[in-house]
Design a protein around this motif. Sequence first.
Motif, PDB file in Angstrom:
ATOM      1  N   VAL A  53      56.500  -1.497  61.979  1.00  0.00           N
ATOM      2  CA  VAL A  53      56.218  -0.091  61.661  1.00  0.00           C
ATOM      3  C   VAL A  53      57.117   0.798  62.519  1.00  0.00           C
ATOM      4  CG1 VAL A  53      54.399   1.667  61.506  1.00  0.00           C
ATOM      5  CG2 VAL A  53      53.783  -0.741  61.264  1.00  0.00           C
ATOM      6  N   ASP A  76      42.600  -0.207  61.489  1.00  0.00           N
ATOM      7  CA  ASP A  76      43.510  -1.166  62.124  1.00  0.00           C
ATOM      8  C   ASP A  76      42.754  -2.129  63.041  1.00  0.00           C
ATOM      9  OD1 ASP A  76      46.151  -1.454  61.341  1.00  0.00           O
ATOM     10  OD2 ASP A  76      46.688   0.519  62.129  1.00  0.00           O
ATOM     11  N   TYR A 114      53.403  -6.056  63.825  1.00  0.00           N
ATOM     12  CA  TYR A 114      53.318  -4.844  63.015  1.00  0.00           C
ATOM     13  C   TYR A 114      54.704  -4.245  62.914  1.00  0.00           C
ATOM     14  CZ  TYR A 114      48.315  -5.210  63.848  1.00  0.00           C
ATOM     15  OH  TYR A 114      47.017  -5.649  63.905  1.00  0.00           O
ATOM     16  N   GLN A 165      54.963   5.516  65.330  1.00  0.00           N
ATOM     17  CA  GLN A 165      53.564   5.087  65.479  1.00  0.00           C
ATOM     18  C   GLN A 165      53.325   4.273  66.756  1.00  0.00           C
ATOM     19  OE1 GLN A 165      51.469   3.750  61.979  1.00  0.00           O
ATOM     20  NE2 GLN A 165      52.794   4.934  60.629  1.00  0.00           N
ATOM     21  N   HIS A 225      49.856  -3.847  54.111  1.00  0.00           N
ATOM     22  CA  HIS A 225      48.702  -3.017  54.500  1.00  0.00           C
ATOM     23  C   HIS A 225      48.844  -1.667  53.785  1.00  0.00           C
ATOM     24  CE1 HIS A 225      45.470  -2.071  57.452  1.00  0.00           C
ATOM     25  NE2 HIS A 225      46.042  -0.905  57.668  1.00  0.00           N
ATOM     26  N   HIS A 255      60.985   3.526  53.992  1.00  0.00           N
ATOM     27  CA  HIS A 255      60.145   2.328  53.939  1.00  0.00           C
ATOM     28  C   HIS A 255      60.973   1.065  53.870  1.00  0.00           C
ATOM     29  CE1 HIS A 255      56.578   4.803  52.824  1.00  0.00           C
ATOM     30  NE2 HIS A 255      56.010   3.874  53.562  1.00  0.00           N
ATOM     31  N   ASP A 278      52.674  -7.656  59.396  1.00  0.00           N
ATOM     32  CA  ASP A 278      52.312  -6.476  58.614  1.00  0.00           C
ATOM     33  C   ASP A 278      53.616  -5.746  58.327  1.00  0.00           C
ATOM     34  OD1 ASP A 278      51.652  -3.663  58.203  1.00  0.00           O
ATOM     35  OD2 ASP A 278      49.678  -4.036  59.076  1.00  0.00           O
ATOM     36  N   TYR A 320      42.312   5.902  60.441  1.00  0.00           N
ATOM     37  CA  TYR A 320      43.397   4.920  60.513  1.00  0.00           C
ATOM     38  C   TYR A 320      43.203   3.875  61.608  1.00  0.00           C
ATOM     39  CZ  TYR A 320      48.430   3.704  60.344  1.00  0.00           C
ATOM     40  OH  TYR A 320      49.633   3.072  60.220  1.00  0.00           O
ATOM     41  N   HIS A 335      49.983   5.028  68.496  1.00  0.00           N
ATOM     42  CA  HIS A 335      48.866   4.490  67.711  1.00  0.00           C
ATOM     43  C   HIS A 335      48.645   3.009  68.032  1.00  0.00           C
ATOM     44  CE1 HIS A 335      46.441   3.205  64.299  1.00  0.00           C
ATOM     45  NE2 HIS A 335      47.378   2.337  63.992  1.00  0.00           N
ATOM     46  N   PHE A 336      49.722   2.229  68.021  1.00  0.00           N
ATOM     47  CA  PHE A 336      49.557   0.792  68.263  1.00  0.00           C
ATOM     48  C   PHE A 336      49.204   0.503  69.722  1.00  0.00           C
ATOM     49  CE2 PHE A 336      51.700   0.588  64.149  1.00  0.00           C
ATOM     50  CZ  PHE A 336      50.766  -0.206  63.489  1.00  0.00           C
ATOM     51  N   SER A 374      53.971  -1.928  53.732  1.00  0.00           N
ATOM     52  CA  SER A 374      52.787  -1.073  53.822  1.00  0.00           C
ATOM     53  C   SER A 374      53.004   0.383  53.393  1.00  0.00           C
ATOM     54  CB  SER A 374      52.229  -1.110  55.258  1.00  0.00           C
ATOM     55  OG  SER A 374      52.058  -2.446  55.678  1.00  0.00           O
ATOM     56  N   PRO A 375      53.488   0.592  52.174  1.00  0.00           N
ATOM     57  CA  PRO A 375      53.684   1.970  51.701  1.00  0.00           C
ATOM     58  C   PRO A 375      52.351   2.606  51.322  1.00  0.00           C
ATOM     59  CG  PRO A 375      54.167   0.435  49.927  1.00  0.00           C
ATOM     60  CD  PRO A 375      53.844  -0.403  51.144  1.00  0.00           C
ATOM     61  N   ASN A 376      52.404   3.893  51.005  1.00  0.00           N
ATOM     62  CA  ASN A 376      51.186   4.600  50.654  1.00  0.00           C
ATOM     63  C   ASN A 376      51.119   4.804  49.149  1.00  0.00           C
ATOM     64  OD1 ASN A 376      50.539   4.828  53.416  1.00  0.00           O
ATOM     65  ND2 ASN A 376      52.019   6.511  53.579  1.00  0.00           N
ATOM     66  N   GLY A 420      48.562   1.848  52.112  1.00  0.00           N
ATOM     67  CA  GLY A 420      47.780   3.052  52.404  1.00  0.00           C
ATOM     68  C   GLY A 420      47.052   3.448  51.125  1.00  0.00           C
TER      69      GLY A 420
HETATM   70  N1  ARG Z   1      50.890   3.104  55.523  1.00  0.00           N
HETATM   71  C1  ARG Z   1      51.381   3.417  56.844  1.00  0.00           C
HETATM   72  C2  ARG Z   1      52.495   4.445  56.764  1.00  0.00           C
HETATM   73  O1  ARG Z   1      53.195   4.521  55.766  1.00  0.00           O
HETATM   74  C3  ARG Z   1      51.917   2.209  57.542  1.00  0.00           C
HETATM   75  C4  ARG Z   1      50.899   1.160  57.853  1.00  0.00           C
HETATM   76  C5  ARG Z   1      51.361   0.236  58.929  1.00  0.00           C
HETATM   77  N2  ARG Z   1      50.447  -0.817  59.215  1.00  0.00           N
HETATM   78  C6  ARG Z   1      49.316  -0.699  59.918  1.00  0.00           C
HETATM   79  N3  ARG Z   1      48.571  -1.757  60.087  1.00  0.00           N
HETATM   80  N4  ARG Z   1      48.946   0.458  60.447  1.00  0.00           N
HETATM   81  O2  ARG Z   1      52.665   5.196  57.709  1.00  0.00           O
END
Ligand code: ARG
Length: 566
Positions: free
Chosen positions: A331, A311, A329, A335, A158, A132, A118, A307, A338-339, A121-123, A160
């Motif tokens: 990232v 996941d 992942y 985070q 992934h 990013h 993964d 979120y 979170h993971f 994964s931008p938003n 957002g």
């Molecule tokens: N879109 C999220 C961000 O910019 C990152 C996602 C990472 N991947 C995931 N599976 N949570 O913070």
Amino acid sequence: MQSVKHQLATIVAEATNVSVADCETWIEYPPNRDLGDLALPCFRFARHLRQSPQQIAETLALRIEQSGLFAEAVATGGFVNIRIHRPQFAKELLETAQTDIEQVLSNRRGTGEIVAIDYSSPNIAKPFGVGHLRSTIIGEALHRMLKADGYRPVGINHLGDWGTQFGKNIVAYLKWGDEATVRANPVRELFALYVRFHQEAQSHPELDEEARMWFKKLEDGDEEAVRLWKWFIEESLKGFAQTYQLLGVSFDHYLGESFYNDKMAAVVDELRSKGLLVESDGAEVVDLSAWDMPPCIIRKSDGATIYATRDLAAAKYRHDILGATKLLYVVGSEQTLHFQQVFKVLELMGDAWATGCTHVSFGMMKYNGERLSTRRGKVVYLEEVLERAVQEARAIIDTKNPDLEDKDRVARQVGVGAVIFNDLKTYRVHDVDFRYEDVLNFDGETGPYVQYTHARCCSVLRKNGEKLGPLNLEDFVTLTDTEWSLIRWLAEANETFERAVDGFDPSILARYVLRVCQAFNRFYHDHPILTADSPTKKRRLAMTEATRNVIRQVLFLLAVESPEAM
Ligand code: ARG
């Protein structure tokens, strides 16, 4: 390429009944190479063999000498100091590295296991900032590295593309937006509208209510809401695609958060049936206090999933449907919690593969020493960074090598490569600082420096023109220490590659290739190649070719291009 360490470890393992892998990690490269090329500290075996380190050293020294693979093995002070048979070693190494590029840095330890990565994964409707960049670049490099090691990586973006923010995007667009302006510059314009929404909402709190209503409409499948949301995604993706193309990055799947909208109910049901869901202030959570973590929120009091729930659904999809046994992942370190929570919940659900989940975290990207944040609207756009790097590379080429063919293409390769390499040479978990002067410095520890060394190798080989004949042991009798040092660095390619793959850290390869370049440039500076006598010339050209191949392959794994002239 078969590493010397591995050859030695095989002999030692046989004599001691310790695993080859353990022996291999215990073998050292002595800092003072006058003592030998390799050293084996024998206290490591003392407990296992019930002998003193010196006794063990003496036995092993004999065995190593008898193998005929090494020039000398001396037992002293509980160590065996080993000298490699240089001519033979150099000849064998060059024969592989010079011709068989497939064998350089592709160990194929994997047997096709699917690894989901993964990354990026931008938003949607937010800028793809330099922040990013790290995920994109590290993820792409890991994808290439794992593939070269025999795994089947599956790259997943992934995106957002879901959440209450889309209510705000819709309101802002309907109130102040304009279709043509968005089309002309989607990412930037959508973000500007979003920032404006937040400003206006401070004095007009009713806007927030309106945004909530629009998000509700979106969730309920309202035609206009869905149309706008889809259009925002489409336009944003056009913007991201340009960046990906410039960076040479690709994905096997674009599976945004919204993809899991219809896959979360099953997760919630499963959590409930396994007795993992508890109520907390009207929300449903998984209690993780036994592991010193705050609860993992699965469903908010208004029924909305969040979120973490996505996941969980995404992880199951990657394992159950895509067949991945390892899930990575890539990232940022913010985070981490979170993971940890998501992985723990998977484990509690009884998913044995949860142990194959890894958060490949990384430090922040600072721009000229400053932190970046999208929330405050202070953004450095990645395309701008890349464009400027390309322009500056072009200016350098114009002064250094004005007659170069295809200057635009090379400037792009150098400028973009500089940005990527700067990121990847930093230990993954450290923060990266970005300054154009450092990143593009042709003499520093930079992408352009590595590319320049590669081009230098290509130039030597071009000037020679003729095909190199087969190598003989006699070609190596006059091997100098400087040449040997380059050979040694080249020989470490594979074990370095394995360390980089195992640690999910491309910086190990980036730093390695810098050492190779330094060793080559010292060699190039101290020794004539094309004007040397015939056996020496043959050997030095082979070394140049091997160096070129190693650099090219490492740069490829790091997603940096290797121009042949610059
Ligand atoms: N879109 C999220 C961000 O910019 C990152 C996602 C990472 N991947 C995931 N599976 N949570 O913070």
